[in-house]
Write an enzyme that holds these catalytic residues in place. Structure first.
Site, PDB file in Angstrom:
ATOM      1  N   CYS A  51       0.829  -1.199   0.000  1.00 56.04           N
ATOM      2  CA  CYS A  51       0.000   0.000   0.000  1.00 56.04           C
ATOM      3  C   CYS A  51       0.869   1.256   0.000  1.00 56.04           C
ATOM      4  CB  CYS A  51      -0.866   0.015   1.245  1.00 56.04           C
ATOM      5  SG  CYS A  51      -1.740  -1.509   1.539  1.00 56.04           S
TER       6      CYS A  51
ATOM      7  N   ARG B 276       3.653   1.080  -7.561  1.00 53.92           N
ATOM      8  CA  ARG B 276       3.745   0.050  -6.531  1.00 53.92           C
ATOM      9  C   ARG B 276       2.676  -1.031  -6.681  1.00 53.92           C
ATOM     10  NH1 ARG B 276       6.394   1.431  -1.851  1.00 53.92           N
ATOM     11  NH2 ARG B 276       4.890   0.310  -0.614  1.00 53.92           N
TER      12      ARG B 276
ATOM     13  N   TRP C 144      -3.282  -2.233  -1.373  1.00 53.66           N
ATOM     14  CA  TRP C 144      -3.017  -3.561  -1.930  1.00 53.66           C
ATOM     15  C   TRP C 144      -3.638  -4.509  -0.920  1.00 53.66           C
ATOM     16  CZ3 TRP C 144      -0.730  -6.223  -5.893  1.00 53.66           C
ATOM     17  CH2 TRP C 144      -0.228  -7.499  -5.623  1.00 53.66           C
TER      18      TRP C 144
ATOM     19  N   ASN D  97      -0.488   1.120   6.342  1.00 50.02           N
ATOM     20  CA  ASN D  97       0.245   0.046   5.660  1.00 50.02           C
ATOM     21  C   ASN D  97       0.688  -0.944   6.723  1.00 50.02           C
ATOM     22  OD1 ASN D  97       0.042   1.530   3.381  1.00 50.02           O
ATOM     23  ND2 ASN D  97       2.219   1.999   3.192  1.00 50.02           N
ATOM     24  N   GLY D  98       0.725  -2.219   6.383  1.00 44.69           N
ATOM     25  CA  GLY D  98       1.171  -3.231   7.348  1.00 44.69           C
ATOM     26  C   GLY D  98       0.001  -4.076   7.801  1.00 44.69           C
TER      27      GLY D  98
ATOM     28  N   GLU E 264      14.657 -23.289 -11.524  1.00 45.78           N
ATOM     29  CA  GLU E 264      14.304 -21.877 -11.380  1.00 45.78           C
ATOM     30  C   GLU E 264      15.501 -20.982 -11.731  1.00 45.78           C
ATOM     31  OE1 GLU E 264      11.873 -20.181 -11.356  1.00 45.78           O
ATOM     32  OE2 GLU E 264      12.409 -18.259 -10.456  1.00 45.78           O
TER      33      GLU E 264
ATOM     34  N   LYS F 189      15.454 -18.098 -14.660  1.00 44.05           N
ATOM     35  CA  LYS F 189      15.771 -16.680 -14.403  1.00 44.05           C
ATOM     36  C   LYS F 189      16.799 -16.187 -15.405  1.00 44.05           C
ATOM     37  CE  LYS F 189      13.252 -15.743 -12.634  1.00 44.05           C
ATOM     38  NZ  LYS F 189      12.042 -16.121 -12.027  1.00 44.05           N
TER      39      LYS F 189
ATOM     40  N   GLU G  69      15.369 -15.986 -19.157  1.00 46.78           N
ATOM     41  CA  GLU G  69      14.290 -15.035 -19.473  1.00 46.78           C
ATOM     42  C   GLU G  69      14.754 -13.585 -19.479  1.00 46.78           C
ATOM     43  OE1 GLU G  69      10.926 -14.688 -16.776  1.00 46.78           O
ATOM     44  OE2 GLU G  69      12.165 -15.294 -15.098  1.00 46.78           O
TER      45      GLU G  69
ATOM     46  N   HIS H 298      22.934 -39.138 -20.059  1.00 45.78           N
ATOM     47  CA  HIS H 298      21.966 -39.752 -20.975  1.00 45.78           C
ATOM     48  C   HIS H 298      21.708 -38.869 -22.197  1.00 45.78           C
ATOM     49  CE1 HIS H 298      21.382 -42.939 -18.127  1.00 45.78           C
ATOM     50  NE2 HIS H 298      21.212 -42.041 -17.176  1.00 45.78           N
TER      51      HIS H 298
ATOM     52  N   LYS I  42       3.860  -9.787 -17.433  1.00 47.06           N
ATOM     53  CA  LYS I  42       3.829 -10.127 -16.005  1.00 47.06           C
ATOM     54  C   LYS I  42       2.689 -11.072 -15.691  1.00 47.06           C
ATOM     55  CE  LYS I  42       5.190  -9.952 -11.793  1.00 47.06           C
ATOM     56  NZ  LYS I  42       6.336 -10.857 -11.519  1.00 47.06           N
TER      57      LYS I  42
HETATM   58  C1  F6R Z   1       9.153 -16.135 -14.518  1.00 46.26           C
HETATM   59  C2  F6R Z   1       7.760 -15.891 -14.209  1.00 46.26           C
HETATM   60  C3  F6R Z   1       6.743 -16.752 -14.846  1.00 46.26           C
HETATM   61  C4  F6R Z   1       5.530 -16.936 -13.932  1.00 46.26           C
HETATM   62  C5  F6R Z   1       4.411 -17.676 -14.662  1.00 46.26           C
HETATM   63  C6  F6R Z   1       3.231 -17.911 -13.758  1.00 46.26           C
HETATM   64  O1  F6R Z   1       9.991 -15.268 -13.817  1.00 46.26           O
HETATM   65  O2  F6R Z   1       7.431 -14.980 -13.493  1.00 46.26           O
HETATM   66  O3  F6R Z   1       7.273 -17.994 -15.217  1.00 46.26           O
HETATM   67  O4  F6R Z   1       5.936 -17.651 -12.801  1.00 46.26           O
HETATM   68  O5  F6R Z   1       4.001 -16.927 -15.774  1.00 46.26           O
HETATM   69  O6  F6R Z   1       2.711 -16.716 -13.297  1.00 46.26           O
HETATM   70  P1  F6R Z   1       1.823 -16.662 -12.012  1.00 46.26           P
HETATM   71  O7  F6R Z   1       2.663 -17.047 -10.845  1.00 46.26           O
HETATM   72  O8  F6R Z   1       1.358 -15.235 -11.929  1.00 46.26           O
HETATM   73  O9  F6R Z   1       0.694 -17.632 -12.213  1.00 46.26           O
END
Ligand code: F6R
Length: 609
Positions: free
Chosen positions: A2, A27, A74, A100-101, A482, A486, A489, A505, A604
């Protein structure tokens, strides 16, 4: 997270509050509101949705007055809605509060106030604050003592902005656990949860410390300690640009979010551990329910699916319950076998991912109970699931997920440990030891972040490589998945993660002189096996970077480069080992000249199939 703003001075408050709020839009929020002290009393305007919705509500005329507070919310306690939006008022409408909090004891306070006749409008934890303060003021207390008594009753974290009709010449700011600043200018003074909100007006700010309270007047500011003693504070001159300030001084949101991870872990963990017990009743995971679970199905996409890979190992190893894992895009098209008694867990940062949502709907059609682990209150997945366990990571703005992943892991660990305990698979000692260890993780994550130099140096060295491989066994393999995602991407370096036993293999054919291989080496049980795999790639010319405990007994010369993490129980290692990998990925992107916050072709929130 928030946002809080406030203004008192010679100018009309409402337009300034709206401008301050606009500076905090980055934010992420789901509702917004302002309260202005006008001649008629406190004038409240708030709404679910974006600032434009608030502007539309105010289009008929801004409230007139020279002091006010504002908020972007939020959602945490209570879904995003007009009534849950801040500011909140006491029942006589004479005290307005933005917060906030999380007020952890709000339920007890609410009951106590209700018994005294207070009527509540919202489901928020915040509303107890104006009600409580109003009670003290109505009992005849002066402003500061009433405030001290109110704050003394609150447990948890807060940053508060308060407007009191009886004290029209002053705004109150109070901080414990959540940041708050007071901006100072010739035409008035400001409060804000974040410096960017005040930068259009001033670069001179007081940074409130833990427990401090500011009485902010139009022409001066008084700061007090939590015990009510006057504090002499120095003004801080902001030298950042507005753009950099939005990122809290970090170059990118991704880096900021990586550094927010210790806090994200703490915020996700703390409300769920009480008196040595993990408490998940908020998500309907009672002892009785968890004891009866016979099978778990974990479904997600991308990073969240990697969190589920860790969750699968944790639940199977600890609770001895079979776990099925799949990516949501595959799961829904393979006519999966589901039983109504299965616990289906979907994990999603955004709570909006189309494939994950479709998997949830399919499971519900088949009669399963669905638990959602998500970061966004009121998201579609949160609304459609039977139960929700929130990750309290705060808004994640960078496309590449970092802090959400860590908090997803944490929620899955909590489910695994509690399920194992209530099923009688963990002794009291082991249970207590796990909880103790979990509580050390925010500090250990902080230790990993003490210096980013080693990751940056390695990124400089390897950022121009064509391929980088990640290997590991067991939980290290899950974390390697993971780490590799990272890297690819945001840096666009081709990368693959392998269970290290699988190398021979096929994939080992790609290892030649100078190819970097990152080996995650935290799992004691399979250490020797991993070391053999490392020797295999080294024999073919690979340059090996090991991510390992600082005190680990790696064989001499096995690693060409080392990235250390603090020792933890091997079970929790993915929570720490992924952090150097995130930093390495971040710096590879930077060194290659890419913006890590906006990787090409990615969004996102993936709301299409
Ligand atoms: C990678 C990333 C994506 C998400 C995926 C699922 O850094 O962020 O692989 O993890 O698109 O997204 P959510 O978690 O929002 O369902």
């Amino acid at each position: 997270m928030c946002g809080i703003v406030g203004y008192i001075g010679n100018e009309q408050a409402a337009p300034i509050l709206m401008e301050e709020l606009a500076r905090l839009e980055y934010r992420g929020y789901d509702s917004a509101g302002i309260a202005v002290l006008s001649e008629e009393g406190i004038c409240l305007t708030k709404t679910r949705g974006k600032l434009q919705a608030l502007r539309n509500k105010l289009a008929a005329g801004m409230p007139k007055g020279y002091s006010g507070i504002g908020h972007t919310r939020w959602a945490t306690h209570g879904a995003p809605s007009d009534v849950n939006a801040h500011p909140h008022l006491d029942q006589k409408g004479q005290v307005a509060v933005v917060h906030n909090g999380i007020i952890e004891n709000y339920q007890a306070l609410r009951k106590e106030l209700q018994a005294k006749g207070c009527v509540f409008q919202s489901q928020t934890d915040t509303e107890v604050v104006p009600q409580l303060l109003a009670q003290f003021l109505q009992a005849g207390e002066a402003l500061l003592p009433a405030l001290l008594k109110t704050l003394d009753r609150l447990r948890g974290a807060y940053a508060l902005g308060i407007l009191v009709q009886e004290a029209p010449d002053c705004l109150i700011a109070a901080r414990k656990g959540s940041p708050l600043v007071v901006g100072v200018a010739d035409t008035g003074n400001y409060i804000a949860s974040d410096i960017p909100a005040v930068l259009p007006y001033t670069r001179r700010v007081y940074l409130l410390d833990e427990g401090e309270i500011a009485l902010v007047y139009g022409d001066h500011v008084e700061i007090y300690s939590e015990w009510g003693e006057r504090v002499d504070k120095k003004i801080y001159e902001v030298t950042w640009s507005v753009d950099a300030a939005e990122r809290g001084g970090y170059d990118h949101f991704m880096l900021k979010e990586i550094f927010e991870q210790p806090k994200a872990i703490r915020d996700t963990l703390q409300p769920r551990i009480r008196q040595g017990r993990i408490r998940l009743e908020e998500a309907g995971l009672t002892e009785e329910y968890l004891a009866g679970v016979q099978r778990v199905v974990l479904i997600a996409c991308g990073t969240a699916s990697h969190a589920c890979m860790v969750g699968r190992v944790a639940i199977e190893q600890l609770a001895r319950v079979p776990v099925e894992w799949d990516v949501a895009s595959e799961f829904r098209y393979r006519n999966p076998i589901l039983y109504p008694e299965d616990l289906l867990i979907v994990v999603s940062q955004s709570g909006e991912t189309a494939d994950t949502l479709a998997a949830l709907r399919l499971a519900r059609e088949k009669g399963c109970k669905v638990l959602a682990i998500t970061n966004v209150v009121g998201s579609t997945i949160a609304r459609e699931a039977d139960r929700v366990l929130y990750t309290w990571a705060g808004p994640e703005i960078a496309v590449a997920s970092t802090k959400a992943y860590l908090t997803q892991l944490l929620c899955l660990y909590l489910v695994a440990i509690e399920m194992a305990y209530v099923k009688g698979k963990l002794s009291d000692e082991t249970y207590a030891r796990y909880i103790q260890e979990l509580e050390t993780l925010p500090d250990k994550a902080q230790t990993v972040l003490t210096s980013t130099e080693p990751e940056h140096a390695l990124a400089k060295r390897f950022c121009h490589c064509r391929d980088i491989f990640f290997i590991g066994r067991g939980l290290d393999y899950a974390a390697a998945m993971e780490a590799s995602l990272k890297l690819k991407e945001i840096s666009y370096i081709h990368s693959e993660a392998m269970a290290s036993g699988e190398l021979k293999h096929g994939t080992i054919a790609l290892i030649e002189e100078g190819v970097p291989v990152v080996a995650l080496s935290t799992q004691g049980q399979v250490a020797e096996k991993l070391h053999s795999n490392i020797r295999e790639v080294k024999a073919r010319g690979a340059v090996v970077i090991c991510i390992a405990y600082g005190d680990s007994s790696l064989e001499d010369g096995i690693a060409d480069h080392l990235l250390y993490i603090p020792r933890t129980d091997d079970l929790f290692a993915p929570l720490l080992s992924v952090i150097p990998a995130q930093l390495f990925a971040y710096y590879c992107a930077i060194e290659r000249g890419y913006d890590p916050d906006k990787p090409r072709n990615l969004a996102k929130s993936v709301t299409v199939e």
